[in-house]
Scaffold this motif. Structure first.
Motif, PDB file in Angstrom:
ATOM      1  N   ASN A 162       5.288   1.516  -8.621  1.00  0.00           N
ATOM      2  CA  ASN A 162       4.028   1.706  -7.896  1.00  0.00           C
ATOM      3  C   ASN A 162       4.206   2.357  -6.535  1.00  0.00           C
ATOM      4  N   ILE A 163       5.457   2.306  -6.021  1.00  0.00           N
ATOM      5  CA  ILE A 163       5.666   2.813  -4.652  1.00  0.00           C
ATOM      6  C   ILE A 163       5.384   4.311  -4.619  1.00  0.00           C
ATOM      7  N   ARG A 193       8.200   6.006   1.686  1.00  0.00           N
ATOM      8  CA  ARG A 193       8.034   5.295   0.402  1.00  0.00           C
ATOM      9  C   ARG A 193       9.114   5.732  -0.595  1.00  0.00           C
ATOM     10  N   ARG A 194       9.452   7.012  -0.550  1.00  0.00           N
ATOM     11  CA  ARG A 194      10.486   7.516  -1.452  1.00  0.00           C
ATOM     12  C   ARG A 194      11.834   6.894  -1.074  1.00  0.00           C
ATOM     13  N   THR A 221       0.830  -1.199   0.000  1.00  0.00           N
ATOM     14  CA  THR A 221       0.000   0.000   0.000  1.00  0.00           C
ATOM     15  C   THR A 221       0.876   1.266   0.000  1.00  0.00           C
ATOM     16  N   GLN A 222       0.317   2.331  -0.507  1.00  0.00           N
ATOM     17  CA  GLN A 222       1.032   3.612  -0.497  1.00  0.00           C
ATOM     18  C   GLN A 222       1.128   4.175   0.915  1.00  0.00           C
ATOM     19  N   ASP A 223       0.153   3.830   1.746  1.00  0.00           N
ATOM     20  CA  ASP A 223       0.070   4.455   3.066  1.00  0.00           C
ATOM     21  C   ASP A 223       1.217   4.007   3.964  1.00  0.00           C
ATOM     22  N   ARG A 246      11.915   3.423  -2.310  1.00  0.00           N
ATOM     23  CA  ARG A 246      12.139   3.352  -3.766  1.00  0.00           C
ATOM     24  C   ARG A 246      13.625   3.562  -4.083  1.00  0.00           C
ATOM     25  N   ASP A 264       8.910  11.045   3.845  1.00  0.00           N
ATOM     26  CA  ASP A 264       8.320  10.166   2.833  1.00  0.00           C
ATOM     27  C   ASP A 264       9.107   8.844   2.778  1.00  0.00           C
TER      28      ASP A 264
END
Ligand code: B12
Ligand code: SF4
Length: 412
Positions: free
Chosen positions: A411-412, A368-369, A354-356, A372, A366
């Motif tokens: 997608n991340i 998620r960044r 999930t992005q969350d 990535r 961030d």
């Protein structure tokens, strides 16, 4: 749903069992509600990790008649008997519906003698179809593969983990494990076994004996460990024995390079020893993978970076960087709740991808960044890609794996 509807109408089951993992509530609702619409009297029972750890969530699904918390083999038989005999007695782990809620039992069933359990009825499995579903490792050497679970429970207390099987490790005997392997190999042509225990190498002598039996019987199989090995208990003897028994891939979980966080999350792994295990494994030609987690409560940017640096400096062939997801029923969830309060409810945490991210909600960073960037740094290295290609048991899988990784990164 079409297939499911067909089975319901043709077979007309009196009892339906649904296995659940965190995040499955919507699916459970659809399955249970549809079952009741077709068969008014059928009994719907949910079990598995999610039902075990967050039973109260199921109160919202009125079509679910009972839950089974913890180990299901005996409790599900009890549930079946209870339906037919209408007896009202109780059984460990069995939670029948009582109006709008469930009568949660004081204890769950714990099966002490795992050797006494029959093997799963493998005749019911369509092995080719099974291989088309996601594998935990992301790759297989043969389309005839199966997972094996050879022990139950893990004595450690990591705050992110669910303990479905309690804390007392129970192990199947080497004879029993090898007998199941032989059954799968000779009756169903299974060539690869993915061991997915929580802690397969808890007892070194048991591991060595399983390996010895596989070798002695000349089983000529492939073993893979998508998880199940505690890295700081993995010494050279064990790695070499696994290799001789047919292992081609192992995975170890570091989670974090920070000693402070190791204590906080109660993983308390000896990082140096896990690094040694990685080096020995890679040196001996095993496809060596590791798990890392990013974004624990109170984690600093420097700690995040030190975890990524560790992953890049080791001779690993593959990695997974997971962003921390606090699952209900864990200490980690309580910590996250105390940190961000009711805002936690806005996180769609049913999926690891999930992005969350709780961490971003908590710190504004961030994560998620960062994840990535970590993936790109790891995989955009031609030497690493070449090493992975060399050890990949199935070169098609390599392409599939790379494109899945790329997709994940995008997608991340
Ligand atoms: C292998 C594995 C996978 C593989 C499965 C591949 C495969 N071919 O089998 C893959 C990679 C696909 C996977 C995916 C996910 N997984 Co997973 N996985 C596992 C792992 C390591 C082993 C599962 C297993 O075989 N267990 C052995 C069997 C015997 O145990 P069991 O399934 O729990 O069943 C027993 C009881 O729970 C109960 N029971 C189970 N179902 C039912 C149903 C009924 C009706 C009854 C009565 C009883 C009952 O009885 C069983 C026997 O006693 C477990 C860790 C673990 N210790 O189990 C995590 C674990 C199950 N996974 C977990 C999670 C979170 C996921 C994902 C949700 C992650 C994600 N979002 O991407 C997905 C969900 C996939 C899905 N839709 O179900 C968590 C679940 C936590 C939770 N509370 O939900 C676990 C427990 C890991 C952990 N420690 O946190 N997983
Ligand atoms: S070592 Fe693994 S299985 Fe054991 S408690 Fe920690 S995360 Fe869970």
């Amino acid at each position: 749903m079409k297939e499911y509807d067909k089975i319901l109408r043709e077979y007309q089951p009196d009892l339906i069992g649904i296995s659940t993992n965190y995040g499955d509530l919507q699916v459970v609702n659809e399955l249970a509600t549809h079952a009741k619409a077709v068969l008014k009297k059928t009994h719907v029972c949910c079990g598995g990790p999610y039902a075990t750890h967050a039973p109260l969530d199921f109160e919202r699904v009125s079509s679910v008649d009972s839950l089974i918390l913890g180990e299901g083999e005996n409790a599900f038989c009890f549930c079946a008997r209870r339906i037919t005999s209408r007896e009202k007695c109780f059984y460990p782990g069995f939670a029948p519906r009582t109006g709008s809620g469930f009568a949660i039992p004081d204890s769950n069933d714990i099966i002490s003698d795992l050797d006494a359990q029959p093997f799963p009825d493998w005749d019911l499995i369509d092995f080719d179809c099974y291989a088309r579903f996601p594998q935990m490792s992301g790759y297989i050497s043969s389309r005839r593969y199966m997972t094996l679970f050879t022990s139950r429970a893990c004595p450690y207390n990591c705050i992110n983990c669910h303990s479905i099987f309690g804390k007392k490790v129970r192990m199947r005997s080497p004879d029993n494990v090898v007998k199941e392997i032989e059954t799968l190999k000779y009756k169903h042509n299974v060539e690869e076994f993915q061991i997915v225990d929580d802690i397969f190498n808890f007892n070194k002598n048991r591991v060595l004996e399983i390996c010895r039996l596989i070798e002695k019987k000349n089983l000529d199989i492939r073993l893979s460990f998508p998880n199940g090995l505690r890295g700081d208990l993995l010494d050279e003897d064990t790695i070499l024995a696994l290799k001789r028994a047919g292992a081609y891939s192992i995975t170890v979980a570091f989670e974090t390079a920070s000693e402070r966080l190791q204590k906080l999350i109660q993983k308390n792994i000896d990082i140096e020893r896990v690094c040694d295990a990685v080096r020995i494994s890679a040196r001996n030609g095993l496809l060596t993978r590791a798990f890392f987690m990013l974004g624990f409560p109170t984690e600093t940017l420097e700690e995040l970076m030190s975890t990524i640096r560790l992953s890049l400096k080791l001779p690993l062939h593959a990695v997974s960087y997971f962003v921390v997801i606090p699952f209900k029923g864990t200490v980690l969830y309580d910590m996250a709740l105390a940190d961000v309060g009711e805002k936690i409810a806005i996180l769609k945490h049913q999926d690891y991808l999930t992005q969350d991210a709780y961490y971003t909600l908590s710190t504004g960073l961030d994560v998620r960044r960062i994840q990535r960037i970590a993936y790109l740094k790891f995989y955009l290295n031609p030497f690493r890609l070449y090493r992975l290609f060399k050890l990949m048991p199935n070169k098609w899988m390599y392409i599939r794996q790379l494109s899945a990784n790329l997709q994940n990164i995008l997608n991340i």
